[in-house]
Design an enzyme around this catalytic site. Structure first.
Site, short mmCIF file in Angstrom:
data_model
loop_
_atom_site.label_atom_id
_atom_site.label_comp_id
_atom_site.label_asym_id
_atom_site.label_seq_id
_atom_site.Cartn_x
_atom_site.Cartn_y
_atom_site.Cartn_z
N GLY A 88 -22.29 -36.91 22.06
CA GLY A 88 -22.64 -38.32 21.97
C GLY A 88 -23.91 -38.44 21.15
CB SER A 120 -20.90 -33.11 19.47
OG SER A 120 -21.45 -33.99 18.52
CB ALA A 121 -25.16 -34.39 21.53
CG HIS A 157 -19.69 -33.60 14.15
ND1 HIS A 157 -18.46 -33.99 14.64
CD2 HIS A 157 -20.55 -33.67 15.21
CE1 HIS A 157 -18.57 -34.27 15.93
NE2 HIS A 157 -19.82 -34.08 16.29
CD GLU A 192 -15.42 -33.23 12.73
OE1 GLU A 192 -14.24 -33.51 12.40
OE2 GLU A 192 -16.23 -34.09 13.17
#
Length: 233
Positions: A88, A120-121, A157, A192
């Site tokens: 997020g 991700s985060a 990403h 990704e």
């Protein structure tokens, strides 16, 4: 340490967590319950995030307990069988983790061998700092300092080119700026569909795409799945 650091939760056109879930299930084999950190969620609730992750982890018989429900989230981390940090907004995630003492609690548990899964985060906060996030600083954390489970920086990403017609900086230019300002640190562009797994003292790139390496004084270059990544450690 045992780490599974995933670039993105969902590939285009796939269901949520579809591509990494087999690897997550393998990595967490034997784990009955994970402590989940949902604080990167901004436009939906922590409870919704917990339910969404639980729906996938149930496939492997793993219970998901979100730290936002605990009276003492850091104590919950200190008792955790495994830790999972979702993606997020990295600034929102870091702010809440710092306020609740979760950076240090997670660092100590990870060093003790507790499995850590992030995407991700959640992968970015496993690094020394959040400085290579792609996110907007929508809130202000105490600092950019993060868990520091690894010694290098991850840019999740990672993209090789800008959209057509866009004249701004490429992702590569921004990472070259980072290593110029932080000459002792490596940064990696994790594309990704890829992830990094650290187990038994070995760091491994998983996925079908190469990872891009950035370091001051070096021309950026690619490493392939199966290549020796010990230089990052």
């Amino acid at each position: 340490m045992r780490l599974l650091l995933i670039s993105n939760s969902t590939n285009a056109g796939e269901a949520y967590l579809a591509y990494p879930m087999p690897r997550i299930g393998e990595f967490l084999r034997g784990v009955r319950e994970v402590a989940f950190v949902p604080y990167a969620a901004v436009t939906f609730s922590y409870a919704d995030y917990e339910r969404r992750v639980q729906a996938r982890f149930s496939e492997f018989g793993i219970r998901v307990r979100s730290v936002h429900r605990a009276a003492d989230p850091a104590a919950m981390i200190r008792r955790a069988e495994a830790i999972c940090v979702g993606g997020g907004n990295t600034f929102a995630l870091a702010k809440k983790m710092q306020e609740q003492g979760l950076m240090r609690a997670i660092r100590n548990r990870v060093k003790a061998g507790v499995p850590y899964v992030g995407w991700s985060a959640g992968s970015n906060v496993a690094c020394p700092a959040i400085s290579t996030t792609n996110d907007m600083p929508i809130v202000e954390p105490e600092s950019f300092r993060a868990v520091g489970a690894v010694k290098f920086q991850i840019n999740p990403h990672y993209l090789d080119a800008n959209p057509e017609g866009h004249a701004g900086e490429t992702r590569e230019v921004r990472l070259l700026e980072f290593v110029a300002a932080n000459p002792r640190r490596y940064a990696v562009g994790l594309r990704e569909g890829c992830m990094l797994r650290y187990e038994n003292g070995r760091l491994e790139l998983l996925g079908s795409r190469p990872m891009r390496i950035f370091k001051k004084g070096l021309t950026p270059y690619e490493v392939q799945p199966g290549d020796d990544l010990s230089f990052l450690l």
